[in-house]
Design an enzyme around this catalytic site. Structure first.
Site, PDB file in Angstrom:
ATOM      1  N   TRP A 102       0.820  -1.203   0.000  1.00  0.00           N
ATOM      2  CA  TRP A 102       0.000   0.000   0.000  1.00  0.00           C
ATOM      3  C   TRP A 102       0.857   1.258   0.000  1.00  0.00           C
ATOM      4  CZ3 TRP A 102      -4.571  -0.327  -1.803  1.00  0.00           C
ATOM      5  CH2 TRP A 102      -5.261  -1.528  -1.688  1.00  0.00           C
ATOM      6  N   ASP A 172      -1.685   6.813   6.491  1.00  0.00           N
ATOM      7  CA  ASP A 172      -2.763   5.951   6.025  1.00  0.00           C
ATOM      8  C   ASP A 172      -3.052   4.951   7.139  1.00  0.00           C
ATOM      9  OD1 ASP A 172      -4.428   4.095   4.855  1.00  0.00           O
ATOM     10  OD2 ASP A 172      -3.121   3.664   3.146  1.00  0.00           O
ATOM     11  N   LYS A 196     -12.680  -1.691   7.112  1.00  0.00           N
ATOM     12  CA  LYS A 196     -11.978  -2.677   7.923  1.00  0.00           C
ATOM     13  C   LYS A 196     -12.367  -2.562   9.398  1.00  0.00           C
ATOM     14  CE  LYS A 196      -8.225  -2.374   4.564  1.00  0.00           C
ATOM     15  NZ  LYS A 196      -8.465  -3.616   3.827  1.00  0.00           N
TER      16      LYS A 196
END
Length: 361
Positions: A102, A172, A196
């Site tokens: 990511w 993030d 999530k």
């Protein structure tokens, strides 16, 4: 067990059963309005009440200090990969810590908008650790330092965050937001996709220190400007109202669990059950990540060979477990233990792992 699967999906992920049941009860007629919240105008008083209450819950649970604003945006964290350099680079350098899949996507996107510098990387170890904070090297006049708090694919997590002084820290937190207490004042900006730990997909949370904005270039399109959403309380255009409503319910559930301190304790206990099954298996299971970088959200592990891993996945699915196959880019196995994954599910997985080892060891 209520007939629901043992859900270890990496995202979209498990939601608390109590939240789903409340949403079900309110689905057709929200607050005696004769409408579902999905049918309401985002300019109406009922929806705006939910919108503002959700912000208030975030401020309370995260102890967000003055000077920050909460935004509800769309497009997931992947859109933020572009919005951040569009709004903040302005001819300067963006520094990034490269910790895996990511982080790599964020870096590639930023390179389309300006100069990118890598402050540290764990590439030499195949991203199986978080670089030591003491090794971070970035210009003191950098526009920001960007980190990916938790890498869902590799299974690594920052245990502490760097003190960046005058350089804004942007993080993030898509896969570990609300999983443990957090000092928001350490950050210039936090962003997280909801799917999530916060709710369903569709809304992206941004917590932004307002003094960072400065003069955003006029060339940045209206919808990609943070100041657009800041000035309009995230109501410039139609927001993802149902997703925000679901976040509202999840935040109330977290508050009922003792807030972030209570959730962290539960998460450590849950994840510890699975790591213990790995560590006491005498090598039958092998953890992928260095012990000091292990994620509390995504447990990654391997077996002796891919054929045995395939057997594990097949047997686990037959036993009611979902989502234990590792990401296609790295293979192996992965159990994602987000907030709403129950202790019962983790106990069941630990027991399943022990039995699979007994039969196949």
């Amino acid at each position: 067990m209520t007939g629901r699967a043992y859900n270890f999906n990496a995202g979209p992920a498990a939601l608390p059963l109590e939240v789903l049941q409340q949403a079900q009860a309110e689905f057709v007629d929200f607050k005696d309005s004769g409408m579902s919240i999905m049918e309401m105008s985002h300019r109406g008083a009922i929806y705006e009440g939910v919108h503002n209450e959700t912000q208030a819950l975030l401020k309370e649970l995260l102890a967000i200090p003055e000077g920050y604003q909460i935004l509800f945006l769309q497009g997931g964290a992947s859109t933020q990969f572009a919005m951040i350099p569009m709004n903040f680079l302005q001819g300067r350098t963006g520094s990034y810590v490269h910790t895996g899949s990511w982080a790599d996507k964020a870096i590639k996107e930023a390179k389309s908008f300006g100069n990118v510098q890598i402050a540290a990387t764990s590439e030499a170890n195949k991203y199986m650790n978080i670089p030591a904070l003491s090794t971070l090297n970035y210009p003191q006049d950098a526009a920001y330092l960007h980190i990916t708090s938790n890498e869902t694919i590799e299974g690594t997590q920052f245990q502490q965050y760097p003190d960046t002084g005058g350089v804004p820290l942007i993080a993030d937190l898509s896969s570990d937001i609300m999983s443990r207490p957090l000092d928001v004042s350490q950050f210039g900006m936090i962003y997280a996709g909801a799917q999530k730990n916060l709710g369903p997909s569709g809304v992206t949370l941004v917590i932004l220190r307002k003094d960072l904005l400065g003069d955003v270039p006029k060339s940045v399109p209206t919808m990609f400007r943070y100041d657009t959403h800041l000035k309009n309380n995230s109501l410039y255009n139609t927001p993802p109202g149902y997703s925000i409503y679901m976040v509202n319910l999840v935040l109330k559930w977290i508050k009922g669990k003792g807030g972030l301190a209570g959730i962290e304790q539960l998460n450590r206990e849950k994840t510890g059950l699975i790591y213990n099954a790995i560590d006491t298996s005498e090598g039958f299971y092998t953890g992928c990540v260095d012990a000091d970088s292990r994620s509390m959200m995504n447990v990654t592990f391997r077996l002796a060979n891919e054929e045995l891993e395939k057997q594990f996945v097949k047997a686990s699915e037959a036993a009611g477990f979902i989502g234990l196959k590792g990401h296609r880019s790295v293979g192996g196995l992965r159990a994602s233990t987000y907030n709403a994954v129950t202790r019962e599910s983790c106990e069941a997985l630990s027991a399943f792992m022990a039995e699979f080892q007994r039969v196949n060891g």
